[in-house]
Design an enzyme around this catalytic site. Structure first.
Site: not given
Ligand SMILES: Cc1cc2nc3c(=O)[nH]c(=O)nc-3n(C[C@H](O)[C@H](O)[C@H](O)COP(=O)(O)O)c2cc1C
Length: 368
Positions: A168, A253, A255, A286-287, A310
């Site tokens: 990142r 996803s 992520h 998601d995403g 987010r």
């Molecule tokens: C700040 C942050 C922390 C996250 N922490 C986790 C986590 O602990 N476990 C997990 O499976 N995904 C985690 N994610 C991913 C989210 O579950 C998800 O896949 C992703 O945010 C979806 O995209 P979007 O932010 O565009 O909606 C995290 C995302 C963000 C932005």
């Protein structure tokens, strides 16, 4: 701004969050891996998908409710597992589940939550799933699942795309480090510190089992009586393996583009996953979901529901539980309006015929 002083859409919530948060904290939430190409592409793909609205359909009574596994939700959006909600608001995940519950939605709580899972469960009014990883220490992995069940979580989410953090670069540039208890948390692991599997918090990053294979996923499913949803799938091949492992659901996803950049985007591969799963498990995605039209497009491609990541942080940053509730209401209203204007009165009636053939990049959609 709306009447309550909140922004009027999710993009404006993001802008408002940028104004109230420290730059390093804001970037740590919105940022992704390396060049953030997956993040950009995700929005481009959503925007390129075209709707084919139908006319003169009775949409006077619209029902946005649906079920995810056995839980009824008031519209097809879930709150994605995401660690560290106290980074943006002192009430952290307690505010999150209050907002989600009051909107009639399900929250997937991250094992990296900044409030203990038992406290969050006690504050929740809506259904909850608990998100975990495959750990080297199976006793800790199993105990976390048991504690979740005991606390009242009705499902488990196994994240399989996080063997290590992505590179990142915003965080590197900002020299950003999460403060324990805010941006990162070991709180759900604290009962195990000093034990045989986990001597000190510093060992946590090594707790995830990078040697895990699909038989470990099957073991994870078999270790619990709760239904398991596997998160982080981007190919039809792996979706099939999820079903063979006994998963009840799959989250397509990337992520949020935070781990590996330049992958396919989840919205592009959703259709192939839905096809191969053929109803053997529920499929979510998601995403980049930011608009009611995005939700309807994902449903048209076969998702049972979507998750948002987010936008949770933006809502919390702007107004705690109230801000997040306002965020969720915006999405609900936009889904409702999209349904009215496309001639759909129920979630179940949304199908591929709503999408322009060929407008999902690389995916030929045959009309139903
Ligand atoms: C700040 C942050 C922390 C996250 N922490 C986790 C986590 O602990 N476990 C997990 O499976 N995904 C985690 N994610 C991913 C989210 O579950 C998800 O896949 C992703 O945010 C979806 O995209 P979007 O932010 O565009 O909606 C995290 C995302 C963000 C932005």
């Amino acid at each position: 701004m709306d009447k309550a002083g909140y922004p009027i859409n999710l993009f404006e919530f993001e802008d408002a969050a940028r104004r109230v948060l420290d730059k390093g904290d804001f970037d740590s939430v919105v940022g992704g891996a390396t060049d953030e190409l997956t993040i950009a592409r995700t929005r481009q793909v959503f925007d390129s998908i075209l709707l084919r609205p139908r006319r003169l359909v009775d949409v006077s009574h619209r029902d946005l409710s649906t079920t995810v596994l056995s839980s009824r939700v008031s519209f097809p959006v879930m709150l994605a597992p995401s660690g560290g909600h106290q980074l943006v608001h002192p009430d952290g995940e307690v505010a999150t589940v209050r907002a989600a519950g009051s909107a009639g939605l399900l929250t997937v709580l991250s094992v990296g939550s900044t409030r203990p899972m038992e406290e969050v469960a006690a504050a929740a009014k809506g259904p909850l799933w608990f998100q975990q990883h495959i750990l080297k220490d199976k006793a800790i992995q199993h105990d976390l699942a048991e504690r979740a069940k005991e606390a009242g979580f009705c499902g488990l989410c196994l994240t399989v795309d996080s063997l290590g953090f992505g590179k990142r670069e915003r965080d590197l540039r900002n020299s950003w480090r999460p403060i324990e208890g805010q941006g990162s948390s070991v709180i759900n692991y604290s009962p195990y510190f000093g034990g045989p599997g986990l001597k000190a918090p510093s060992q946590l990053p090594e707790l995830i089992d990078t040697s895990a294979t699909w038989s470990d996923a099957a073991d994870f499913v078999a270790q619990t009586t709760l239904p398991v949803v596997i998160k982080g799938i981007l190919t039809a091949e792996d979706a099939r393996l999820c079903v063979e492992s006994g998963a009840s659901g799959i989250v397509v996803s990337a992520h949020g583009g935070r781990n590996l950049d330049t992958t396919v985007t989840s919205i592009e591969v959703l259709g192939e996953v839905v096809d191969i799963v053929a109803g053997a498990a529920e499929v979510y995605m998601d995403g980049g979901v930011r608009r009611g039209t995005d939700v309807v497009k994902a449903l048209a491609l076969g998702a049972r529901a979507v998750l948002i990541g987010r936008p949770i942080f933006w809502g919390l940053a702007v107004g705690g539980a109230g801000g997040l509730r306002a965020t969720l209401e915006i999405l609900r209203d936009e889904i409702d309006l999209t349904m009215a204007l496309t001639g759909k009165s129920t979630i179940g009636s949304i199908d591929k015929s709503l999408l322009m053939v060929g407008s999902v990049p690389g995916v030929p959609i045959s009309r139903v």
